[in-house]
Motif scaffolding. Structure first.
Motif, PDB file in Angstrom:
ATOM      1  N   TYR A 135     -42.354 108.559 -10.092  1.00 32.67           N
ATOM      2  CA  TYR A 135     -41.268 109.016  -9.469  1.00 32.67           C
ATOM      3  C   TYR A 135     -40.494 107.783  -9.324  1.00 32.67           C
ATOM      4  O   TYR A 135     -40.592 106.544  -8.973  1.00 32.67           O
ATOM      5  N   TYR A 163     -32.370 105.913 -14.004  1.00 29.00           N
ATOM      6  CA  TYR A 163     -33.125 107.411 -13.588  1.00 29.00           C
ATOM      7  C   TYR A 163     -32.282 107.809 -12.614  1.00 29.00           C
ATOM      8  O   TYR A 163     -32.789 109.038 -11.937  1.00 29.00           O
ATOM      9  N   THR A 166     -32.165 108.654  -5.196  1.00 22.95           N
ATOM     10  CA  THR A 166     -33.262 109.586  -4.667  1.00 22.95           C
ATOM     11  C   THR A 166     -32.615 111.331  -4.908  1.00 22.95           C
ATOM     12  O   THR A 166     -33.325 111.972  -5.298  1.00 22.95           O
ATOM     13  N   GLU A 168     -31.133 112.300  -7.304  1.00 21.24           N
ATOM     14  CA  GLU A 168     -31.491 112.911  -8.694  1.00 21.24           C
ATOM     15  C   GLU A 168     -32.973 113.234  -8.832  1.00 21.24           C
ATOM     16  O   GLU A 168     -33.261 113.950  -9.881  1.00 21.24           O
ATOM     17  N   SER A 169     -33.811 113.068  -7.837  1.00 17.80           N
ATOM     18  CA  SER A 169     -35.264 113.209  -7.841  1.00 17.80           C
ATOM     19  C   SER A 169     -35.745 114.247  -6.738  1.00 17.80           C
ATOM     20  O   SER A 169     -36.840 114.404  -6.658  1.00 17.80           O
ATOM     21  N   ARG A 218     -39.170 115.615  -8.256  1.00 15.60           N
ATOM     22  CA  ARG A 218     -39.218 115.562  -9.536  1.00 15.60           C
ATOM     23  C   ARG A 218     -39.921 114.348  -9.959  1.00 15.60           C
ATOM     24  O   ARG A 218     -39.504 113.390  -9.562  1.00 15.60           O
ATOM     25  N   ARG A 220     -41.130 112.057 -13.522  1.00 13.46           N
ATOM     26  CA  ARG A 220     -40.750 111.875 -14.994  1.00 13.46           C
ATOM     27  C   ARG A 220     -41.926 111.282 -15.922  1.00 13.46           C
ATOM     28  O   ARG A 220     -42.875 110.573 -15.318  1.00 13.46           O
TER      29      ARG A 220
END
Ligand SMILES: Cc1cc2nc3c(=O)[nH]c(=O)nc-3n(C[C@H](O)[C@H](O)[C@H](O)COP(=O)(O)OP(=O)(O)OC[C@H]3O[C@@H](n4cnc5c(N)ncnc54)[C@H](O)[C@@H]3O)c2cc1C
Length: 460
Positions: A135, A163, A166, A168-169, A218, A220
């Motif tokens: 994460y 990345y 938050t 974006e996830s 999400r 990765r």
């Protein structure tokens, strides 16, 4: 803007709500344990009580009763916030989400995880790691902060350089609205544009629009390799120039953390390390993925004109030790006094101007300022360390914070990159947002929370 709930006529005591709750407490020790966070600010009074939610029904029940009796509610995760967002005072109750801490589902194929809000950031990573996933948003407080708080503050961290933060996830949320209705926002698919993006609206809303009770996040794939380098500089301006040069070299570091000399000395004192003797400022950089070491070569070329020395991390223990030095920056400074943390952001090419200006502000106001930065995001944390009894909300400390914000804004930057506005930064909101934007934001708050009972006086 009122700092209490809108309805002045119907406000009743919280005692009935607490008594009716499954896990409620009016014990002084419990109220004391939830009235502040890690911002250095402590409200003058204690909240009326605490509800420790263990299930969605507890949250629904609390909000239905709070709406009926016009009782202000402050949602609380792990209380590690740095803007007094979860601080609470007399007349308010705290809704503590830390006991809703189950991982509900992990789907390695879709690369997602479904969690309750009280799960700690590091626990999500530990669960994901079993499937070769991670994460991405990793606040330095990863071991102690909750995902609910991360979502409410749109938290960032070291890896966000590559990345994203938050926002974006987070794929989907389950939220309890102030009147007790349950709302689901977002979706499990990677794409989806049906309707307005309410998911994004909740992320970073600082507990003012609804209480997050479930999140779909999400994950990765874990990078196949990671290359780490620590570089030392004569001073923080040279380190900031090197950080800008790395960005200009068109690689994307996954971590790019800066610490000034005084912070290195504080870390050394706390951890028994010797970073300060190696230089007057420090940059910790990681590149990752299949091209990790190719990117590292480019990175080293970019910093060579500025650095006095650098070292490549040779093994996982060495890497962990370097990362630990950065993570321990705030706790190390907390040993010196009360820490009051700035969170300004500037365009990444202007880091050196910002750190030079911070040094001038420290001289002008006479307050001690220690600076660390997520340099690849242009996000700086100038930390004012106050002696016992020195106030953070007035006098030289407040003047220094105001001047740092002014400086950031004059460089095209922002008041807060990742910690949020909370209670402590509202004085400067209108300067950045303008009246039209702030007015619309209050109107949005009114749609979700017409009685103004959810975290009143915070965020906007
Ligand atoms: C040593 C240290 C290092 C840190 N490093 C970083 C960093 O690198 N990056 C970063 O971004 N932050 C950092 N922080 C700040 C802090 O950890 C983050 O802001 C974190 O996201 C707060 O999470 P929490 O669970 O402690 O939230 P809390 O402090 O409990 O609450 C924060 C806000 O979220 C709201 N909230 C909490 N849970 C919910 C919920 N379920 N629903 C709705 N609203 C809710 C609260 O009302 C409040 O407004 C650091 C803090 C410390 C002490």
């Amino acid at each position: 803007v009122s700092t209490t709930a809108n309805d002045t006529t119907a406000t009743r005591s919280a005692a009935g709500l607490i008594a009716a709750a499954r896990n409620g407490s009016t014990e002084e020790a419990d109220r004391r344990s939830v009235n502040t966070d890690r911002s250095g600010y402590t409200p003058a009074s204690l909240p009326d009580g605490v509800v420790y939610a263990t299930a969605v029904e507890d949250v629904v029940d609390t909000m239905v009763r709070a709406t009926a009796d016009r009782i202000p509610v402050v949602a609380r995760g792990a209380g590690t916030g740095l803007a007094a967002g979860s601080s609470a005072q007399a007349g308010e109750i705290v809704l503590d989400l830390s006991r809703m801490n189950r991982i509900l589902r992990i789907d390695p194929l879709e690369q997602l995880i479904v969690v309750e809000p009280g799960v700690l950031n590091a626990e999500i990573n530990a669960a994901a790691a079993e499937h070769g996933l991670f994460y991405a948003p990793d606040p330095a407080s990863t071991a102690i902060c909750s995902i609910g708080g991360n979502i409410a503050t749109n938290a960032g961290g070291m890896r966000c350089a590559k990345y994203g933060v938050t926002r974006e996830s987070v794929l989907a949320l389950k939220v309890v609205l102030p009147d007790g209705r349950i709302l689901v926002t977002g979706r499990e698919t990677i794409k989806g544009v049906t309707g307005y993006d309410l998911n994004a609206l909740f992320i970073g809303s600082e507990g003012t629009l609804g209480v997050v009770v479930e999140a779909t996040l999400r994950l990765r794939p874990m990078p196949v390799s990671t290359a780490t380098v620590a570089a030392y500089f004569p001073d923080i301006v040279a380190a900031a120039e090197a950080a800008s040069a790395i960005i200009a070299s068109r690689i994307t570091p996954s971590v790019l953390e800066l610490m000034d000399g005084p912070t290195l000395a504080a870390v050394d004192a706390a951890l028994g390390t010797d970073y300060r003797s190696r230089g007057g400022a420090f940059l910790l950089a990681q590149t990752d993925g299949y091209g990790a070491f190719l990117e590292q070569d480019v990175l080293i070329k970019a910093i060579e004109p500025f650095a006095t020395s650098y070292e490549k991390a040779t093994d996982p223990d060495h890497t962990a030790e370097l990362l630990r030095a950065r993570r321990e920056a705030i706790p190390s400074l907390e040993l010196l006094g009360t820490v009051c943390i700035g969170d300004v952001g500037v365009p990444r090419g202007r880091l050196a101007e910002m750190v030079t200006g911070i040094e001038e502000i420290s001289r002008r106001t006479g307050v001690r300022i220690f600076t660390v930065a997520h340099a690849a995001d242009g996000n700086l944390h100038p930390m004012i360390v106050l002696d016992e009894g020195q106030p953070s909300t007035e006098g030289p400390a407040k003047a220094a914070l105001a001047q740092m914000f002014e400086l950031a804004r004059s460089l095209g930057g922002t008041l807060t990159g990742e910690h949020g506005v909370g209670l402590l930064k509202r004085d400067w909101l209108v300067d950045e947002l303008g009246n039209d934007s702030l007015g619309l934001q209050h109107a949005i708050k009114g749609v979700f929370d017409p009685l103004g009972i959810l975290n009143p006086g915070k965020g906007i």
